[in-house]
Motif scaffolding. Structure first.
Motif, mmCIF file in Angstrom:
data_model
loop_
_atom_site.group_PDB
_atom_site.id
_atom_site.type_symbol
_atom_site.label_atom_id
_atom_site.label_comp_id
_atom_site.label_asym_id
_atom_site.label_seq_id
_atom_site.Cartn_x
_atom_site.Cartn_y
_atom_site.Cartn_z
ATOM 1 N N TRP A 261 0.836 -1.338 0.038
ATOM 2 C CA TRP A 261 -0.035 0.001 -0.017
ATOM 3 C C TRP A 261 0.933 1.332 -0.043
ATOM 4 C CZ3 TRP A 261 -3.147 -3.150 -1.720
ATOM 5 C CH2 TRP A 261 -3.824 -3.958 -1.125
ATOM 6 N N ALA A 262 2.018 1.160 1.015
ATOM 7 C CA ALA A 262 2.914 2.291 0.744
ATOM 8 C C ALA A 262 3.471 2.799 -0.749
ATOM 9 C CB ALA A 262 3.954 2.127 1.962
ATOM 10 N N ILE A 263 3.943 1.586 -1.267
ATOM 11 C CA ILE A 263 4.360 1.670 -2.747
ATOM 12 C C ILE A 263 3.427 2.319 -3.691
ATOM 13 C CG2 ILE A 263 5.058 0.519 -4.733
ATOM 14 C CD1 ILE A 263 6.601 -1.638 -2.740
ATOM 15 N N LEU A 264 1.877 1.920 -3.568
ATOM 16 C CA LEU A 264 1.139 2.443 -4.310
ATOM 17 C C LEU A 264 0.797 3.716 -3.831
ATOM 18 C CD1 LEU A 264 -1.829 -0.339 -4.206
ATOM 19 C CD2 LEU A 264 -0.468 0.291 -6.037
ATOM 20 N N THR A 265 0.702 4.199 -2.676
ATOM 21 C CA THR A 265 0.716 5.678 -2.590
ATOM 22 C C THR A 265 1.574 6.506 -2.879
ATOM 23 O OG1 THR A 265 -0.418 4.938 -0.343
ATOM 24 C CG2 THR A 265 0.321 7.143 -0.381
ATOM 25 N N VAL A 266 3.052 6.031 -2.974
ATOM 26 C CA VAL A 266 4.225 6.931 -3.434
ATOM 27 C C VAL A 266 4.066 7.122 -5.054
ATOM 28 C CG1 VAL A 266 6.439 6.759 -3.863
ATOM 29 C CG2 VAL A 266 5.795 6.269 -1.712
ATOM 30 N N VAL A 267 3.533 5.931 -5.755
ATOM 31 C CA VAL A 267 3.533 5.965 -7.034
ATOM 32 C C VAL A 267 2.297 6.823 -7.447
ATOM 33 C CG1 VAL A 267 2.835 4.770 -9.077
ATOM 34 C CG2 VAL A 267 4.420 3.449 -7.480
ATOM 35 N N GLY A 268 1.268 6.729 -6.710
ATOM 36 C CA GLY A 268 0.275 7.776 -6.853
ATOM 37 C C GLY A 268 0.429 9.058 -6.903
ATOM 38 N N PHE A 269 1.357 9.547 -6.048
ATOM 39 C CA PHE A 269 1.683 11.020 -5.701
ATOM 40 C C PHE A 269 2.821 11.181 -6.878
ATOM 41 C CE2 PHE A 269 0.186 10.622 -1.205
ATOM 42 C CZ PHE A 269 -1.172 11.629 -1.391
ATOM 43 N N ALA A 270 3.531 10.318 -7.052
ATOM 44 C CA ALA A 270 4.618 10.717 -8.087
ATOM 45 C C ALA A 270 4.066 10.985 -9.535
ATOM 46 C CB ALA A 270 5.720 9.504 -8.231
ATOM 47 N N ILE A 271 2.967 10.467 -9.885
ATOM 48 C CA ILE A 271 2.346 10.452 -11.238
ATOM 49 C C ILE A 271 1.025 11.099 -10.967
ATOM 50 C CG2 ILE A 271 1.456 9.385 -13.358
ATOM 51 C CD1 ILE A 271 3.524 6.945 -12.489
ATOM 52 N N GLU A 272 0.905 12.571 -11.526
ATOM 53 C CA GLU A 272 -0.174 13.255 -11.276
ATOM 54 C C GLU A 272 -1.714 12.554 -11.723
ATOM 55 O OE1 GLU A 272 -0.213 17.198 -12.640
ATOM 56 O OE2 GLU A 272 1.928 17.459 -11.957
ATOM 57 N N GLY A 273 -1.431 11.806 -12.852
ATOM 58 C CA GLY A 273 -2.663 11.018 -13.262
ATOM 59 C C GLY A 273 -3.084 9.906 -12.498
ATOM 60 N N LEU A 274 -2.288 9.516 -11.642
ATOM 61 C CA LEU A 274 -2.588 8.490 -10.906
ATOM 62 C C LEU A 274 -2.917 8.757 -9.567
ATOM 63 C CD1 LEU A 274 -0.296 5.650 -11.981
ATOM 64 C CD2 LEU A 274 -2.886 6.062 -12.542
ATOM 65 N N PHE A 275 -3.339 10.103 -9.064
ATOM 66 C CA PHE A 275 -3.551 10.640 -7.756
ATOM 67 C C PHE A 275 -4.656 9.633 -7.018
ATOM 68 C CE2 PHE A 275 -5.919 13.398 -4.696
ATOM 69 C CZ PHE A 275 -4.557 13.808 -4.094
#
Length: 52
Positions: free
Chosen positions: A12-26
């Motif tokens: 879940w932490a990895i998903l959160t970081v990826v989501g914040f890193a890529i704007e389209g995946l907020f």
């Protein structure tokens, strides 16, 4: 049991970081945060239920 919870927390932490890193995946970051908190709460409840 704790091994599974730790693996889920890391995922879940990895998903959160990826989501914040890529704007389209907020939305992915929001879901990651919700799942992270839910997993922590679940683990704490299970741990307290096992105590005598």
């Amino acid at each position: 049991m704790w091994t599974v919870l730790v693996i889920l927390l890391v995922a879940w932490a990895i998903l959160t970081v990826v989501g914040f890193a890529i704007e389209g995946l907020f939305w992915l970051a929001i879901i990651g945060i919700i799942l992270l908190v839910g997993t922590l709460v679940f683990g704490l409840i299970r741990q307290r239920a096992r105590r005598p």
